[in-house]
Structure formats: C-alpha cells, structure tokens
Design an enzyme around this catalytic site. Sequence first.
Site, PDB file in Angstrom:
ATOM      1  N   GLU A   9      31.458  35.024  36.732  1.00 43.60           N
ATOM      2  CA  GLU A   9      30.539  36.182  36.779  1.00 43.60           C
ATOM      3  C   GLU A   9      29.045  35.851  36.822  1.00 43.60           C
ATOM      4  O   GLU A   9      28.277  36.399  36.040  1.00 43.60           O
ATOM      5  CB  GLU A   9      30.811  37.084  35.571  1.00 43.60           C
ATOM      6  CG  GLU A   9      32.244  37.544  35.474  1.00 43.60           C
ATOM      7  CD  GLU A   9      32.525  38.413  34.242  1.00 43.60           C
ATOM      8  OE1 GLU A   9      31.641  38.576  33.395  1.00 43.60           O
ATOM      9  OE2 GLU A   9      33.648  38.923  34.150  1.00 43.60           O
TER      10      GLU A   9
ATOM     11  N   GLU B 205      42.979  38.479  36.989  1.00 36.65           N
ATOM     12  CA  GLU B 205      42.941  39.326  35.778  1.00 36.65           C
ATOM     13  C   GLU B 205      43.377  40.753  36.106  1.00 36.65           C
ATOM     14  O   GLU B 205      42.697  41.723  35.783  1.00 36.65           O
ATOM     15  CB  GLU B 205      41.524  39.343  35.184  1.00 36.65           C
ATOM     16  CG  GLU B 205      40.961  37.963  34.919  1.00 36.65           C
ATOM     17  CD  GLU B 205      39.583  37.964  34.265  1.00 36.65           C
ATOM     18  OE1 GLU B 205      39.153  39.011  33.732  1.00 36.65           O
ATOM     19  OE2 GLU B 205      38.933  36.911  34.276  1.00 36.65           O
TER      20      GLU B 205
HETATM   21  C1  GLA Z   1      36.185  39.199  32.045  1.00 40.29           C
HETATM   22  C2  GLA Z   1      36.618  37.832  31.594  1.00 40.29           C
HETATM   23  C3  GLA Z   1      37.909  37.878  30.883  1.00 40.29           C
HETATM   24  C4  GLA Z   1      38.000  39.015  29.912  1.00 40.29           C
HETATM   25  C5  GLA Z   1      37.668  40.281  30.576  1.00 40.29           C
HETATM   26  C6  GLA Z   1      37.793  41.386  29.578  1.00 40.29           C
HETATM   27  O1  GLA Z   1      36.880  39.617  33.125  1.00 40.29           O
HETATM   28  O2  GLA Z   1      36.707  36.916  32.652  1.00 40.29           O
HETATM   29  O3  GLA Z   1      38.077  36.689  30.191  1.00 40.29           O
HETATM   30  O4  GLA Z   1      37.132  38.806  28.833  1.00 40.29           O
HETATM   31  O5  GLA Z   1      36.351  40.170  31.070  1.00 40.29           O
HETATM   32  O6  GLA Z   1      38.793  41.140  28.670  1.00 40.29           O
END
Ligand code: GLA
Length: 374
Positions: A164, A272
């Site tokens: 990010e 994710e």
């Molecule tokens: C981001 C992170 C994850 C997690 C999410 C929320 O996507 O990469 O590790 O913390 O936020 O849980």
Amino acid sequence: MRILPIITLIAASFSYSSHAQAPAKNSGDQKDVEKGLKDYYKDYFPMGVAVSPRSLEGAEGELVKKHFTSITAENAMKMGPIHPEENRYFWDNADLIVKFAEDNKMKMRGHTLCWHNQVPKWIFVDDGGNPVTKEVLLKRLKDHITTVVTRYKGKIYAWDVVNEVIDDDATKGFRDSPWYRICGEEFISKAFEYAHEADPKALLFYNDYNTEKPSKRDNIYTMVKKLVDAKIPIHGVGLQGHWSIYNDPTEENLRESIQRFSSLGLQVQVTELDISVYRPEPKPRDRRADEEDTFTTEMEQKQIAQYKMIFNVLRDYKNKISNVTFWNVSERYSWLDNFPVRGRKNYPLLFDKDQQPKKAYWEVISFDPVPKHE
Ligand code: GLA
C-alpha cells in the site's frame, strides 16, 4: 450376476463425470459435501485463507484444512506484532502458523514486510524520539527483512514485500507515510532487494487495494514498471480484493487490472479476498441507531452475483493468477465486523458464522471446467 456390478460401475462413473462437469448447486450430494474449494479449483489456482493461531483450532481449523491449500498470517508476521522492539522479535504466533502449513502440506504466503500500518513506533525514531535518518531507517528495514525472511527461508514461497504505498488520491502519487517522508521512494526497491538477498527463491509481491480503480491502477502500474525496468527482483502484484457487492470492482476493471499487471511479465494473486455487503466508506465511524446489520436477501443476491462474476474472470485468467486467498475463514470473525463502522457485522465470506457454506459458495464451485486460455 456379473452384469450388475458393471452397470453400477458405469452409472457411478457417469454420475461422477457429470458431477465434475457441472456440480449441482446446493445439492447436498455426498461428493459435493466432501470436496472443498481447493478440490474444485485444483486445475486453476491454489485457494488460500488468512489465519490466526485461533482460527487453526477446532472446527475453524478443520474448515481451513478442508477447503484451502495455502495460508497467510492475518497479523502474526506484520512488523508490529513480530518485531515489537528493536532488539526483540516475537515469533510464537508466526512459528505456529508456519508449522500448521508444514504439517498439512500447505503453501505459505508471507505478509507483510513493509507497511505504514501495524508498524512498531520505535522504527521511525531515535532514543530521543526524533525521526531517524534515511540511512538508519534503511538499515533497520534491512535488518528486519533479513531476520524474518531468513527464519522462514524455504518455508514461505511468496512474500508481500511492500504494502500500500500508492495513495488513493491519484494526484498525490505515493502515500505520504513515514517511510516515504524519510526515505523517498527508495525504500520500495530496497525492500525487494533485501528480501531477495535473504531468500532468492521466494516470489516477491507488491500488494495493494483498489487496484482496479483506473487512476490508482495507473499509478501502481507506473511504480511497478519502474521496478521491473530497473531489474529489481519483483515477481508479482497482489490485488488485495477487499471488494463490495456494489459493483466493486466492475468486470471490465478487474479484467483490465489482471491484463495490465501481467503484461509486465508478473504473476497476479488475489491476496485478501472478501466482498463486503456494504458500500465502501473512507472513514471509520460508529454505527447509527437506524442502521441494520442483518444479511438481507437483497445483499445475498448481489453478493452471489459479484462472487460469480469475480470467479468467472479469475478462472478465465488461470494462466496469470497464481493464488486466490480469502481474508478470514468464516463469518464467525471478519476484520470487517467493526471496520469501518464500529459495532456493525459484515457478511463478506463464503462460510457463515456457523462455518456452513453460503449460497455464494455453491455458485463459486458450480462452473463448467473447460479452461479458457487468455
Ligand atoms: C490491509 C492489510 C491486511 C489487513 C487488512 C485489514 O489490506 O494488507 O494485512 O490488515 O488491511 O485487515
């Protein structure tokens, strides 16, 4: 006497192959119930899930073993939890998760080596509380990455190296984080180099959310292309996949992201995945008294459609997608339960709070398995 077993055999193999062609929806058929997501997708990509030590126990742990072949530590390997003080690492939770993967012959993704959140406070400041220099911060980053990656060398096949760093506001470019303020963009390439030195065989990923939003995608593409052109060891882009039932992402944008990132010669993974049943909101807030948090039929229908579209697209690109990982196991617990709205439950996964497959699950596994090659 001899004919009966042959007929039975033919009937059994016919019913098996027709089942394999198009698994009956919600059939409750014994074979459907015994198979897991990973079995339906074995010719496509490994199915993964984010776990905590707790979710590896009891019924939740059984669900993990039944449906998935890959795991990611939800929190245990993030810099804050694993390296709380400069001279102290906390390995217990990460070790336990890696051992579970080994014991069950699962793939293990590492998450995450460099991020602006869940980061320990000590890392950016000296003993007097003043910001450290770029030189010191890069040295700390190197020590951290080298120690963590070396410990799990050969056990973790892929790492989210940098998480990010691109801002949601496309006009801003890089995210304004302490990493960026102190080091400029150099910490990004350095992080990949340090990880590669520590484990040359590990696949290294850049990981972000909103990777399907055209303007953010452009900035991510430009940043990643620069790394590739400079021969920095990067092997893939992680689309986090924190999506929602409100047309997020659109099919067109999802296809475009997979195509663009893979056009750089990189693997793409969905790292994710969850599909929120609420509209995305930028800021955390408390739940309003008039807000319901039940899983309505309308939400269910929209979620089924969104899951179906997403997996249709992912299967189309099976040659470019090397892993799809869900963020949390069942709706017993999801990080979205309290985020961004405190006190509101979300229903973003394929397994409900009783760990039972939802209707969306049966849609995700009901497909014609003829592979398309894009
Ligand atoms: C981001 C992170 C994850 C997690 C999410 C929320 O996507 O990469 O590790 O913390 O936020 O849980």
